[in-house]
Design a protein around this motif. Structure first.
Motif, short mmCIF file in Angstrom:
data_model
loop_
_atom_site.label_atom_id
_atom_site.label_comp_id
_atom_site.label_asym_id
_atom_site.label_seq_id
_atom_site.Cartn_x
_atom_site.Cartn_y
_atom_site.Cartn_z
N SER A 192 0.84 -1.18 0.00
CA SER A 192 0.00 0.00 0.00
C SER A 192 0.88 1.24 0.00
CB SER A 192 -0.89 0.00 1.24
OG SER A 192 -1.38 1.28 1.50
N PRO A 193 0.56 2.21 -0.83
CA PRO A 193 1.32 3.47 -0.78
C PRO A 193 1.22 4.13 0.60
CG PRO A 193 -0.01 3.39 -2.77
CD PRO A 193 -0.40 2.21 -1.93
N PHE A 194 0.10 3.96 1.26
CA PHE A 194 -0.06 4.54 2.60
C PHE A 194 0.90 3.88 3.58
CE2 PHE A 194 -4.25 5.43 0.69
CZ PHE A 194 -4.24 6.81 0.81
N GLU A 195 1.08 2.58 3.46
CA GLU A 195 2.03 1.86 4.30
C GLU A 195 3.45 2.38 4.04
OE1 GLU A 195 3.79 -2.68 4.88
OE2 GLU A 195 2.04 -2.37 3.62
N LEU A 236 4.31 5.29 2.92
CA LEU A 236 4.43 6.68 3.38
C LEU A 236 4.46 6.81 4.89
CD1 LEU A 236 1.97 8.38 0.88
CD2 LEU A 236 4.46 8.66 0.97
N ALA A 237 4.15 5.74 5.60
CA ALA A 237 4.11 5.79 7.06
C ALA A 237 5.49 5.99 7.68
CB ALA A 237 3.48 4.51 7.62
N ARG A 249 9.51 9.03 3.46
CA ARG A 249 8.98 10.34 3.07
C ARG A 249 10.13 11.30 2.74
NH1 ARG A 249 5.62 9.36 7.59
NH2 ARG A 249 6.67 11.02 8.76
N ALA A 268 5.31 -0.13 -3.73
CA ALA A 268 4.08 0.66 -3.57
C ALA A 268 3.79 1.53 -4.79
CB ALA A 268 4.19 1.54 -2.32
N LEU A 309 1.33 9.74 -6.35
CA LEU A 309 1.12 10.66 -5.22
C LEU A 309 -0.06 11.58 -5.47
CD1 LEU A 309 4.83 11.51 -4.42
CD2 LEU A 309 3.24 10.25 -2.98
N LEU A 362 -3.16 9.64 -4.70
CA LEU A 362 -3.36 9.52 -3.25
C LEU A 362 -3.89 10.82 -2.67
CD1 LEU A 362 -0.11 7.64 -2.16
CD2 LEU A 362 -2.43 6.73 -2.22
N GLU A 368 -7.51 11.12 -3.51
CA GLU A 368 -8.31 10.21 -2.68
C GLU A 368 -8.51 10.78 -1.28
OE1 GLU A 368 -8.03 5.65 -1.03
OE2 GLU A 368 -7.04 6.12 -2.92
N LEU A 369 -7.45 11.35 -0.70
CA LEU A 369 -7.56 11.94 0.64
C LEU A 369 -8.49 13.15 0.63
CD1 LEU A 369 -3.86 11.70 1.84
CD2 LEU A 369 -5.82 10.42 2.72
#
Length: 100
Positions: free
Chosen positions: A7-10, A12-13, A18, A55, A76, A79, A82-83
């Motif tokens: 997951s891109p969110f994973e 980016l965590a 980052r 990702a 990006l 994403l 989506e946010l």
């Protein structure tokens, strides 16, 4: 290119990943150029690159003896979109509750 498995969110965590993405905003860089900005071992940096690539956030290209990493800004942007949609939905739901 292999399909994304993380997951891109994973990806980016992690603050280091980052920071790598922020570096790549300036343009494509070799692994060595990115490594110069961090005090990380090669295996650790390699792991971060693999997570980011898996990702779909970066792509790598072999150029001679170097591996060059490039930011995949379209992922990006998707994403971010989506946010923004999620926050718009929350705001709309809050407004509806306030009017009820």
């Amino acid at each position: 290119m292999a399909p994304s498995s993380r997951s891109p969110f994973e990806a980016l965590a992690d603050p280091t990943r980052r920071a790598i993405l922020r570096l790549l905003r300036q343009g494509s860089l070799t692994a060595g150029e990115v490594a110069a900005a961090f005090e990380l071992t090669r295996p650790t940096l390699s792991h971060h690159f693999k997570v980011l690539e898996s990702a779909g956030l970066v792509r790598s290209e072999k150029r001679g003896t170097h591996v060059v990493y490039t930011l995949q800004s379209n992922v990006l942007e998707d994403l971010a979109s989506e946010l923004l949609e999620l926050t718009a939905s929350v705001k709309a739901a809050t407004r509806r509750k306030g009017k009820a």
